[in-house]
Structure formats: C-alpha cells, structure tokens
Design a protein around this motif. Structure first.
Motif, short mmCIF file in Angstrom:
data_model
loop_
_atom_site.label_atom_id
_atom_site.label_comp_id
_atom_site.label_asym_id
_atom_site.label_seq_id
_atom_site.Cartn_x
_atom_site.Cartn_y
_atom_site.Cartn_z
N GLY A 1 -1.57 2.42 6.41
CA GLY A 1 -2.66 2.21 7.44
C GLY A 1 -3.21 1.35 6.26
O GLY A 1 -3.48 -0.29 6.61
N THR A 2 -3.06 1.30 4.49
CA THR A 2 -3.35 0.17 3.75
C THR A 2 -2.34 -0.76 3.76
O THR A 2 -2.76 -1.88 3.69
CB THR A 2 -3.02 1.41 2.24
N SER A 3 -1.10 -0.08 3.90
CA SER A 3 0.01 -1.40 4.15
C SER A 3 -0.34 -2.13 5.24
O SER A 3 -0.14 -3.70 4.90
CB SER A 3 1.44 -0.63 4.37
N TRP A 4 -0.42 -1.87 6.66
CA TRP A 4 -0.54 -2.35 7.03
C TRP A 4 -1.97 -3.78 7.34
O TRP A 4 -1.93 -4.43 7.62
CB TRP A 4 -1.50 -1.49 8.43
N LYS A 5 -2.76 -3.21 7.13
CA LYS A 5 -4.07 -3.89 6.37
C LYS A 5 -3.53 -5.06 5.42
O LYS A 5 -4.42 -6.28 6.16
CB LYS A 5 -4.97 -3.21 5.81
N THR A 6 -3.28 -4.58 4.61
CA THR A 6 -3.23 -6.03 3.45
C THR A 6 -2.39 -7.05 4.17
O THR A 6 -1.92 -7.86 3.96
CB THR A 6 -2.12 -5.28 2.04
N ASP B 1 0.36 4.15 1.90
CA ASP B 1 0.51 4.63 2.85
C ASP B 1 0.55 4.03 4.48
O ASP B 1 0.69 2.30 4.16
CB ASP B 1 -0.71 4.85 2.68
N GLY C 1 1.26 -1.19 0.37
CA GLY C 1 -0.06 -0.18 -0.04
C GLY C 1 0.84 1.62 -0.20
O GLY C 1 2.30 1.46 0.69
#
Length: 414
Positions: free
Chosen positions: A29-34, A27, A25
């Motif tokens: 937040g997106t990186s951590w979610k993925t 950013d 991701g």
C-alpha cells in the motif's frame, strides 16, 4: 482480444495477490501510494558513505527481526525481502494453510546477484580475522536459490521451487516461467517475482566503474530520471515483489477477485554485448512481439507500457525508439524507476505488480524526475508530473538485462 493465442485453448491466468517491499515503501500500500505521487526514494546511504557514489534507493523502515523474528539473522536481506513480500502476497490473495494443496504450489523467483552483502561481509572477516571468523552459514545465506527455497520453507510449499537469473530481466522471466507452469497444469498456484539486496560497497563501486550510475551526489532525489534529457545513469535500488498467480477458473471458484490477467510472455536474446543493448533494439522487439502474440493482442490494444527505462543514456533511447516503432506515439509510457531506482533482478516483478495495480485502479503513476525528453527519446507519451487517471484495459511491462536478456509480459483487465 481473447486472452490467449487463438486456437491454443490455454487457461486464463490471473494475479490474485501482490506483496511488495520497495524503496517506495516496505509494504504494498505504501509503495503504490508513493509511486502514484511520484516521490523519488533517492537519498544518501550510510552504507556507501566512503564511496564516490554515496546514495541509493533503499527500502525504508524495514525491521527484519521485527517482521521475521530471530530467524532473520540467518538470512541475507535478499531473502528477508522475499519472505516478507511472499507472506503479504499470500495474505492478499486469501490463501494459506488449509486453503491450497501445498504439493501443487510453486515458487519462482528471479534475482540478478543474490546474497552479495553476505559474501562481502564474510570475505572481509576472512581477510581481517582469519578462517574461524567466517560464519558457517555463509553459503546457505548467500547462494542465489536460497530466497526461493526459504519462501517455500516459510510457507510449507512442496511444488517446484526455482530461481531464475537473467540479470535485470529476472523478475519478468520468473513471471513467464510461472505462467507456463500454470498453463501446463504442473501447479495450481505459483508465487512468482523477484528479489534483490545489492546495495553494497562492492556492487555500487563496480557499477560506478562501469560508468552506469548517476553521479548526482549533490541531488540524489532527482538522480533517477528515466527518459529525461539530462539523465546520466541509474540509481541502485533494492527490495522484492511477489505475485500470486492462479488459473482464473480456480480464483472464481473460491470467490476471489483478481487484479489483472497475465496474458502473455515473450523473450529473446540480443547476443550482442555483455552490457550494452543491441543499438537497434531488434531482439527486444522480438521479445515484445512474442509477448503480444502469446497474449493474442495487437499493438493497437496496448494502453500502457511500464518501461524498463533505467535512466541510462543509451538504454532509454533504444527502448523509446522500440516503443514508438511497435506501439506508436499514443501509448502511455511510465517508468517506476524514477521513484524506486533500479532494483535489478526485482525490477521486473515490481513493475509487473505496478502494471497490475494500474489496470485494477485505472491509475498510471508518473515518471518521477522527468522534465523534458531529449532528441533520442522524443515522440512517446511519457506520463509525468502527476498520475494519470484513465482506464488501462491492456498493458505491457518490459525488462532488459546484461548479457542481452530481453523479456516482456502483457497484462489485461479481468
């Protein structure tokens, strides 16, 4: 556990901001979610369409001009990634203009290769169109130090601005150096991390000629498979992570909650081979034990290892034996490279950021694409399938690089 080597009286150092630009991701937040979902970023890459290995783990949806304006045209992508990550980390930490003494804020970034895309592009111009076609800004776009220098310029920072290059250990080495700057009271805040943009035709071809890359062109999403019995090489990734480090007392004085403490750092050199690790992992063990000693922790304290594990047959086996030997079979192990691929000089910073988030959130991301251990990696507790929701009081992040560079950091809860 007291957070530092007994008797040294060193200040606690904490992570108060995280900025990530990764294949998971563009950013944090997106990186951590993925990463927590275990979704691999491996995919065909049009930049590599004519090569035998035509896939990578690329940063999705990164629009440099939208994020950085027309100034981005003067930057290699490894600098673009670093500036975006640094801005995000500083905002996350609640710092910025007027809230810090800019003469006491440092920047320490690691990179393995630097502005390789610029060198390749301009070399092609010279070959095909002659000297007048070469961009006058080629050198200041491409040299390895320029990402750190550009972060300092962008944020108006006047403390030490440094670049460290220890290959794939560079992001972790940067964190260790930043820790020393804070402990020595040379800085009040340090932006530390790594950045890399080496998904280029020459670099991919060179790694492939070295037989280091996966050849799963028919199934790139499952090509990066750390510790798995059918792993066949790494998948090249790109991106950056920057962490804001400061002394715990300073963060508390401004009412800022930290993600985690950076407790200790250790490093050692194999002095063995240009590319292959010491087969016994002797000096990687020295680095790991030095980090534990620096942190004032014991192997029994460690709940999680964010492993270097790149998905290569030899490297993963050496690290698996190291973890089992030093930390035992009950320590949870994950490798985020199953999702991001191998981000080279940025890898250690991304993995330390993920380790800090695991501590803060009590979540261990799964090792993507891991299905079953081979006989050379069996025995350790590899988190896979789904994320594991457990407390993580103390954790280790390992990094190893070409040339025999070994580095480890220990992180703990606040």
């Amino acid at each position: 556990m007291n957070g530092h080597r007994p008797g040294r009286g060193l200040p606690d150092v904490v992570i108060t901001g995280i900025g990530m630009v990764t294949p998971a991701g563009a950013d944090t937040g997106t990186s951590w979610k993925t990463l927590c979902a275990g979704r691999s970023a491996g995919a065909p890459d049009p930049r590599l369409a004519d090569l035998q290995v035509g896939f990578s783990c690329a940063v999705p949806g990164f629009d440099a001009e939208l994020l950085l304006g027309t100034d981005s045209r003067r930057m290699d992508p490894f600098t673009q990634f670093a500036i975006v990550a640094a801005r995000a980390a500083v905002a996350d930490a609640g710092l910025g203009e007027g809230s810090w003494d800019v003469s006491r804020v440092g920047v320490v970034l690691g990179t393995g290769i630097g502005g390789q895309g610029t060198w390749e592009e301009q070399g092609g111009r010279l070959r095909d169109r002659g000297p007048r076609a070469v961009n006058p800004l080629t050198v200041p776009r491409a040299i390895g130090n320029i990402a750190a220098g550009s972060v300092a310029i962008d944020l108006g920072l006047h403390g030490p601005s440094l670049t460290l290059s220890t290959a794939c250990a560079a992001g972790t080495t940067a964190l260790g150096f930043a820790l020393d700057l804070l402990r020595a009271d040379r800085c009040d805040v340090v932006l530390a991390g790594g950045t890399e943009a080496a998904v280029t035709p020459l670099v991919v071809t060179a790694f492939d000629r070295l037989k280091a890359l996966s050849r799963r062109s028919d199934d790139p999403v499952s090509a990066s498979r750390p510790f798995d019995e059918h792993r066949d090489g790494f998948v090249l990734g790109e991106g950056s992570a920057v962490l804001v480090l400061e002394r715990a007392r300073d963060a508390a004085a401004r009412g800022r909650r930290a993600y985690a403490r950076l407790l200790g750092y250790g490093a050692a050199s194999d002095a063995h081979h240009l590319t292959a690790p010491d087969p016994d992992g002797r000096w990687a063990e020295v680095a790991l034990r030095a980090a534990l000693e620096d942190a004032g922790t014991s192997p029994a304290d460690i709940a999680l290892v964010n492993a270097h594990a790149t998905s290569t047959p030899q490297g993963d086996a050496v690290e698996a034996r190291l973890i089992e030997r030093v930390l035992g079979q009950d320590t949870a192990v994950t490798s985020t490279k199953g999702v991001t691929g191998h981000m080279l000089g940025a890898a250690g910073a991304v993995e330390a950021a993920c380790t800090a988030l695991s501590i803060a959130d009590g979540v261990i991301p799964p090792t993507a694409n891991f299905e079953a251990p081979g006989p050379d990696t069996g025995g350790i507790d590899i988190v896979h399938g789904t994320a594991r929701h457990v407390p993580v009081p103390v954790a280790v992040s390992n990094s190893f690089g070409f040339g025999g560079h070994n580095a480890a950091v220990v992180l703990g809860g606040v």
